[in-house]
Design an enzyme around this catalytic site. Structure first.
Site, PDB file in Angstrom:
ATOM      1  N   ARG A   1     -19.933 -30.132  12.357  1.00  0.00           N
ATOM      2  CA  ARG A   1     -20.697 -31.112  11.585  1.00  0.00           C
ATOM      3  C   ARG A   1     -19.745 -31.730  10.568  1.00  0.00           C
ATOM      4  O   ARG A   1     -18.700 -31.157  10.239  1.00  0.00           O
ATOM      5  CB  ARG A   1     -21.860 -30.428  10.861  1.00  0.00           C
ATOM      6  CG  ARG A   1     -22.881 -29.768  11.787  1.00  0.00           C
ATOM      7  CD  ARG A   1     -23.990 -29.092  10.986  1.00  0.00           C
ATOM      8  NE  ARG A   1     -25.004 -28.500  11.850  1.00  0.00           N
ATOM      9  CZ  ARG A   1     -25.005 -27.246  12.277  1.00  0.00           C
ATOM     10  NH1 ARG A   1     -24.021 -26.429  11.919  1.00  0.00           N
ATOM     11  NH2 ARG A   1     -25.976 -26.785  13.059  1.00  0.00           N
TER      12      ARG A   1
ATOM     13  N   LYS B   1     -24.829 -24.834   8.403  1.00  0.00           N
ATOM     14  CA  LYS B   1     -26.256 -25.111   8.267  1.00  0.00           C
ATOM     15  C   LYS B   1     -27.032 -23.802   8.303  1.00  0.00           C
ATOM     16  O   LYS B   1     -26.785 -22.947   9.151  1.00  0.00           O
ATOM     17  CB  LYS B   1     -26.719 -26.037   9.401  1.00  0.00           C
ATOM     18  CG  LYS B   1     -28.085 -26.642   9.160  1.00  0.00           C
ATOM     19  CD  LYS B   1     -28.388 -27.700  10.195  1.00  0.00           C
ATOM     20  CE  LYS B   1     -29.720 -28.383   9.914  1.00  0.00           C
ATOM     21  NZ  LYS B   1     -30.005 -29.450  10.910  1.00  0.00           N
TER      22      LYS B   1
ATOM     23  N   HIS C   1     -20.918 -37.805  13.600  1.00  0.00           N
ATOM     24  CA  HIS C   1     -21.713 -36.791  14.303  1.00  0.00           C
ATOM     25  C   HIS C   1     -21.720 -37.003  15.809  1.00  0.00           C
ATOM     26  O   HIS C   1     -21.963 -36.058  16.572  1.00  0.00           O
ATOM     27  CB  HIS C   1     -23.151 -36.785  13.765  1.00  0.00           C
ATOM     28  CG  HIS C   1     -23.833 -35.458  13.927  1.00  0.00           C
ATOM     29  ND1 HIS C   1     -23.457 -34.330  13.223  1.00  0.00           N
ATOM     30  CD2 HIS C   1     -24.855 -35.072  14.739  1.00  0.00           C
ATOM     31  CE1 HIS C   1     -24.229 -33.314  13.573  1.00  0.00           C
ATOM     32  NE2 HIS C   1     -25.083 -33.738  14.498  1.00  0.00           N
TER      33      HIS C   1
ATOM     34  N   ARG D   1     -19.506 -34.555  17.535  1.00  0.00           N
ATOM     35  CA  ARG D   1     -20.102 -33.233  17.782  1.00  0.00           C
ATOM     36  C   ARG D   1     -21.010 -33.291  19.012  1.00  0.00           C
ATOM     37  O   ARG D   1     -20.982 -32.385  19.848  1.00  0.00           O
ATOM     38  CB  ARG D   1     -20.884 -32.794  16.541  1.00  0.00           C
ATOM     39  CG  ARG D   1     -21.660 -31.480  16.696  1.00  0.00           C
ATOM     40  CD  ARG D   1     -22.254 -31.104  15.339  1.00  0.00           C
ATOM     41  NE  ARG D   1     -23.373 -30.186  15.438  1.00  0.00           N
ATOM     42  CZ  ARG D   1     -23.280 -28.858  15.425  1.00  0.00           C
ATOM     43  NH1 ARG D   1     -22.086 -28.292  15.358  1.00  0.00           N
ATOM     44  NH2 ARG D   1     -24.350 -28.101  15.482  1.00  0.00           N
TER      45      ARG D   1
ATOM     46  N   HIS E   1     -26.438 -23.272  16.357  1.00  0.00           N
ATOM     47  CA  HIS E   1     -27.861 -23.582  16.417  1.00  0.00           C
ATOM     48  C   HIS E   1     -28.683 -22.297  16.312  1.00  0.00           C
ATOM     49  O   HIS E   1     -28.394 -21.312  16.999  1.00  0.00           O
ATOM     50  CB  HIS E   1     -28.215 -24.280  17.730  1.00  0.00           C
ATOM     51  CG  HIS E   1     -27.755 -25.696  17.788  1.00  0.00           C
ATOM     52  ND1 HIS E   1     -27.606 -26.395  18.976  1.00  0.00           N
ATOM     53  CD2 HIS E   1     -27.413 -26.570  16.808  1.00  0.00           C
ATOM     54  CE1 HIS E   1     -27.192 -27.623  18.724  1.00  0.00           C
ATOM     55  NE2 HIS E   1     -27.068 -27.751  17.419  1.00  0.00           N
TER      56      HIS E   1
ATOM     57  N   TYR F   1     -28.878 -31.477  24.844  1.00  0.00           N
ATOM     58  CA  TYR F   1     -27.677 -32.047  25.450  1.00  0.00           C
ATOM     59  C   TYR F   1     -27.734 -32.042  26.977  1.00  0.00           C
ATOM     60  O   TYR F   1     -26.957 -32.739  27.628  1.00  0.00           O
ATOM     61  CB  TYR F   1     -26.432 -31.309  24.953  1.00  0.00           C
ATOM     62  CG  TYR F   1     -26.218 -31.490  23.476  1.00  0.00           C
ATOM     63  CD1 TYR F   1     -25.844 -32.724  22.948  1.00  0.00           C
ATOM     64  CD2 TYR F   1     -26.429 -30.433  22.585  1.00  0.00           C
ATOM     65  CE1 TYR F   1     -25.679 -32.904  21.583  1.00  0.00           C
ATOM     66  CE2 TYR F   1     -26.261 -30.609  21.217  1.00  0.00           C
ATOM     67  CZ  TYR F   1     -25.892 -31.847  20.727  1.00  0.00           C
ATOM     68  OH  TYR F   1     -25.741 -32.024  19.383  1.00  0.00           O
TER      69      TYR F   1
END
Length: 322
Positions: free
Chosen positions: A137, A162, A268, A271, A294, A303
């Protein structure tokens, strides 16, 4: 602000909470004027569940804000009322929630990635290639410290990503030599800062209290520092910070225009491209989930919709017609 800082909230979280708290207060004041409520100071301890519910519902119905923005506003308002004013609210969970519409991410092809990188040079090219090559990120890239880039083990450690979680991701072998040269260049900046007695780099408050001089240590230096000193918005200390996110974002946009790419390119997107290209190369979804950091594999599965051959390689009937 004091409550946010004693709670060790990040600067970006503090900015967001102040923004939403300010909007909520302005909304309350505007509503008082339109409803001809008697004049006087606004009493936030008199705010009701119905007030919060109406504000959040209006975000979804009139303002059409995203689900993530509504959630952030909710957290900010609860913090303001409960932590700052000691005002506990009852249940208001039946507010109208913003629609959560997953968006298909923008992804560059491998050729487009090469075109983008060719339109960059120097440190910004290295940053873009590292962001793509490691699946970072933007703030994870900018927040890298010298100690996080392990060239010997070919690993990159993301600290407090995150959800405030650490993770390890891949470090592209093709960048090893340039990263090593960049690190050598950084040492020259570090030596000059120490020679001139410059303040150490910013550290998380708990660490800075425990090790007051750690910000002057080599391993804690930013891997992508700004060339100029900047004033710390919290302490007022003028020190060397990392490259600003807005600066890098603008550089990527300019490079995309120079490369004549037909897509809206932001940092982004690199990524997104990392994730999609790994899936296309056969990386399993659970491994990719760990590399991306994640929490839920469902986030990673988005994705699969932008792979080069979606639908298990199904061909369009037009390609087989006639």
């Amino acid at each position: 602000m004091q409550h946010l800082r004693t709670g060790h909230y990040r600067w970006r979280t503090e900015q967001a909470y102040r923004h939403w708290a300010g909007r909520f207060v302005r909304w309350l004041e505007e509503r008082r004027r339109t409803r001809t409520v008697p004049s006087g100071a606004l009493d936030l301890q008199a705010v009701t569940e119905a007030d919060v519910k109406e504000f959040l519902s209006e975000m979804a119905t009139r303002q059409r804000t995203s689900a993530s923005s509504q959630k952030q506003a909710l957290n900010a308002i609860v913090f303001l009322l409960r932590e700052v004013y000691g005002h506990e609210l009852g249940d208001f969970s039946d507010f109208t929630r913003a629609a959560h519409n997953p968006r298909i991410p923008v992804v560059l092809s491998r050729a487009e990635c090469r075109q983008l990188f060719a339109a960059l040079d120097g440190t910004t090219r290295l940053m873009a290639e590292l962001m793509y090559g490691s699946g970072l990120r933007l703030m994870e890239l900018l927040g890298l410290r010298v100690k996080d880039v392990d060239l010997d083990r070919q690993q990159l450690v993301v600290r407090a990503g995150k959800g405030d979680k650490d993770r390890v991701t891949v470090l592209p072998e093709s960048l090893s030599e340039r990263l090593r040269l960049h690190r050598d260049w950084l040492h020259g900046i570090f030596d000059e800062d120490r020679r001139t007695g410059a303040p150490g780099v910013w550290l998380p408050e708990g660490l800075e209290r425990k090790y007051p001089k750690a910000g002057e240590s080599w391993e804690w230096q930013w891997f992508f520092p700004s060339r100029q000193f900047m004033t710390d918005p919290r302490s007022g200390v003028k020190r060397r910070h990392h490259i600003l996110d807005a600066t890098f974002q603008q550089t990527i946009r300019q490079a995309a225009r120079k490369a004549q790419l037909n897509k809206r390119v932001t940092p982004h997107v690199l990524r997104h491209s990392f994730a999609t290209h790994l899936l296309e190369s056969g990386t399993d979804i659970r491994t990719l989930q760990e590399l991306l950091g994640h929490k839920d594999v469902a986030t990673t599965q988005i994705y699969t919709h932008v792979m080069k051959k979606p639908g298990l390689g199904v061909r369009s009937p037009l390609d087989t017609a006639g």
